[in-house]
Scaffold this motif. Sequence first.
Motif, mmCIF file in Angstrom:
data_model
loop_
_atom_site.group_PDB
_atom_site.id
_atom_site.type_symbol
_atom_site.label_atom_id
_atom_site.label_comp_id
_atom_site.label_asym_id
_atom_site.label_seq_id
_atom_site.Cartn_x
_atom_site.Cartn_y
_atom_site.Cartn_z
ATOM 1 N N HIS A 87 0.855 -1.185 0.000
ATOM 2 C CA HIS A 87 0.000 0.000 0.000
ATOM 3 C C HIS A 87 0.891 1.235 0.000
ATOM 4 C CE1 HIS A 87 -3.154 -2.841 0.898
ATOM 5 N NE2 HIS A 87 -2.416 -3.276 1.902
ATOM 6 N N LEU A 88 0.491 2.209 -0.776
ATOM 7 C CA LEU A 88 1.244 3.457 -0.891
ATOM 8 C C LEU A 88 0.329 4.618 -0.551
ATOM 9 C CD1 LEU A 88 3.772 5.081 -1.814
ATOM 10 C CD2 LEU A 88 2.811 4.999 -4.139
ATOM 11 N N ILE A 89 0.799 5.458 0.350
ATOM 12 C CA ILE A 89 0.094 6.705 0.653
ATOM 13 C C ILE A 89 0.956 7.840 0.123
ATOM 14 C CG2 ILE A 89 -0.715 8.274 2.454
ATOM 15 C CD1 ILE A 89 -1.185 5.770 4.216
ATOM 16 N N LEU A 90 0.384 8.643 -0.765
ATOM 17 C CA LEU A 90 1.056 9.839 -1.262
ATOM 18 C C LEU A 90 0.513 11.017 -0.469
ATOM 19 C CD1 LEU A 90 0.866 9.133 -5.099
ATOM 20 C CD2 LEU A 90 2.855 8.863 -3.592
ATOM 21 N N ASP A 91 1.329 11.547 0.424
ATOM 22 C CA ASP A 91 0.911 12.632 1.313
ATOM 23 C C ASP A 91 1.267 13.970 0.668
ATOM 24 O OD1 ASP A 91 0.597 14.539 3.332
ATOM 25 O OD2 ASP A 91 1.086 13.092 4.897
ATOM 26 N N PHE A 92 0.247 14.706 0.259
ATOM 27 C CA PHE A 92 0.414 15.980 -0.428
ATOM 28 C C PHE A 92 0.252 17.176 0.508
ATOM 29 C CE2 PHE A 92 -0.304 13.244 -4.011
ATOM 30 C CZ PHE A 92 0.335 13.864 -5.076
ATOM 31 N N SER A 93 0.206 16.962 1.816
ATOM 32 C CA SER A 93 -0.116 18.053 2.738
ATOM 33 C C SER A 93 0.909 19.186 2.721
ATOM 34 C CB SER A 93 -0.325 17.525 4.162
ATOM 35 O OG SER A 93 0.802 16.810 4.604
ATOM 36 N N LYS A 94 2.130 18.934 2.241
ATOM 37 C CA LYS A 94 3.155 19.984 2.189
ATOM 38 C C LYS A 94 3.499 20.376 0.749
ATOM 39 C CE LYS A 94 5.150 18.657 6.600
ATOM 40 N NZ LYS A 94 6.330 18.111 7.275
ATOM 41 N N VAL A 95 2.646 19.991 -0.199
ATOM 42 C CA VAL A 95 2.863 20.349 -1.600
ATOM 43 C C VAL A 95 2.236 21.716 -1.854
ATOM 44 C CG1 VAL A 95 2.318 19.748 -4.000
ATOM 45 C CG2 VAL A 95 3.021 17.972 -2.386
ATOM 46 N N THR A 96 3.035 22.639 -2.396
ATOM 47 C CA THR A 96 2.566 24.001 -2.638
ATOM 48 C C THR A 96 2.118 24.236 -4.073
ATOM 49 O OG1 THR A 96 4.849 24.686 -3.050
ATOM 50 C CG2 THR A 96 4.005 24.952 -0.800
ATOM 51 N N PHE A 97 2.537 23.362 -4.996
ATOM 52 C CA PHE A 97 2.190 23.514 -6.405
ATOM 53 C C PHE A 97 2.332 22.165 -7.089
ATOM 54 C CE2 PHE A 97 3.724 23.904 -10.775
ATOM 55 C CZ PHE A 97 2.742 24.682 -11.346
ATOM 56 N N MET A 98 1.449 21.901 -8.060
ATOM 57 C CA MET A 98 1.593 20.703 -8.870
ATOM 58 C C MET A 98 1.057 20.997 -10.265
ATOM 59 S SD MET A 98 0.267 16.797 -8.331
ATOM 60 C CE MET A 98 -1.394 16.991 -8.953
ATOM 61 N N ASP A 99 1.829 20.605 -11.295
ATOM 62 C CA ASP A 99 1.337 20.740 -12.658
ATOM 63 C C ASP A 99 0.943 19.366 -13.197
ATOM 64 O OD1 ASP A 99 3.693 19.493 -13.478
ATOM 65 O OD2 ASP A 99 4.577 21.304 -14.331
ATOM 66 N N SER A 100 0.658 19.296 -14.484
ATOM 67 C CA SER A 100 0.144 18.055 -15.062
ATOM 68 C C SER A 100 1.138 16.899 -14.982
ATOM 69 C CB SER A 100 -0.274 18.281 -16.516
ATOM 70 O OG SER A 100 0.835 18.716 -17.272
ATOM 71 N N SER A 101 2.426 17.180 -14.895
ATOM 72 C CA SER A 101 3.398 16.086 -14.764
ATOM 73 C C SER A 101 3.207 15.337 -13.449
ATOM 74 C CB SER A 101 4.835 16.607 -14.897
ATOM 75 O OG SER A 101 5.100 17.588 -13.928
ATOM 76 N N GLY A 102 2.682 16.021 -12.436
ATOM 77 C CA GLY A 102 2.378 15.366 -11.164
ATOM 78 C C GLY A 102 1.262 14.342 -11.314
ATOM 79 N N ILE A 103 0.298 14.622 -12.189
ATOM 80 C CA ILE A 103 -0.778 13.671 -12.458
ATOM 81 C C ILE A 103 -0.192 12.390 -13.036
ATOM 82 C CG2 ILE A 103 -2.845 13.223 -13.836
ATOM 83 C CD1 ILE A 103 -3.323 16.304 -13.734
ATOM 84 N N GLY A 104 0.721 12.538 -13.985
ATOM 85 C CA GLY A 104 1.372 11.376 -14.578
ATOM 86 C C GLY A 104 2.133 10.563 -13.550
ATOM 87 N N MET A 105 2.812 11.252 -12.632
ATOM 88 C CA MET A 105 3.555 10.571 -11.567
ATOM 89 C C MET A 105 2.594 9.771 -10.683
ATOM 90 S SD MET A 105 4.367 10.700 -8.061
ATOM 91 C CE MET A 105 3.910 12.359 -7.574
ATOM 92 N N VAL A 106 1.473 10.381 -10.312
ATOM 93 C CA VAL A 106 0.490 9.711 -9.459
ATOM 94 C C VAL A 106 -0.104 8.496 -10.178
ATOM 95 C CG1 VAL A 106 -1.782 9.951 -8.368
ATOM 96 C CG2 VAL A 106 -0.073 11.762 -8.097
ATOM 97 N N LEU A 107 -0.513 8.681 -11.435
ATOM 98 C CA LEU A 107 -1.122 7.580 -12.178
ATOM 99 C C LEU A 107 -0.133 6.442 -12.420
ATOM 100 C CD1 LEU A 107 -3.317 9.571 -14.722
ATOM 101 C CD2 LEU A 107 -4.083 8.265 -12.718
ATOM 102 N N GLY A 108 1.124 6.778 -12.629
ATOM 103 C CA GLY A 108 2.144 5.744 -12.797
ATOM 104 C C GLY A 108 2.349 4.926 -11.536
ATOM 105 N N ARG A 109 2.292 5.583 -10.378
ATOM 106 C CA ARG A 109 2.432 4.848 -9.105
ATOM 107 C C ARG A 109 1.202 3.982 -8.877
ATOM 108 N NH1 ARG A 109 5.424 7.014 -11.063
ATOM 109 N NH2 ARG A 109 5.982 4.882 -11.529
#
Length: 112
Positions: A46-68
């Motif tokens: 199981h993987l938890i991606l914790d975004f609570s300290k992320v200040t900005f994300m562009d579309s490349s972040g979507i690709g990273m999430v979907l790949g994981r």
Amino acid sequence: MDIMDTTFSLRGSTLTAELAGEIDHHCCDRIRNDIDSQIGLYEAKHLILDFSKVTFMDSSGIGMVLGRYKKMKERGGTVTIRGAGRLVKQILDMSGVFSLMDCEDSEDDKNK
């Protein structure tokens, strides 16, 4: 500018990747490689991606999430998004990510 930092913690078979800073095309390869390396090292289910300290994300972040998500699904595991702020949550929601994986409040929000 690459100011992203990732901190990992393991509880049982659950790996948490706490992301901090900006997620853009400049740092996505490093984030992807770091997370994949930790998944393999700890044989996480199981993987938890914790975004609570992320200040900005562009579309490349979507690709990273979907790949994981794809990687964990192939392993018979799951991905959960934790603590996404309003703007990051909007980006993930518009991309359809929440139809594939759960979203939960940050640990700090849960303890209030």
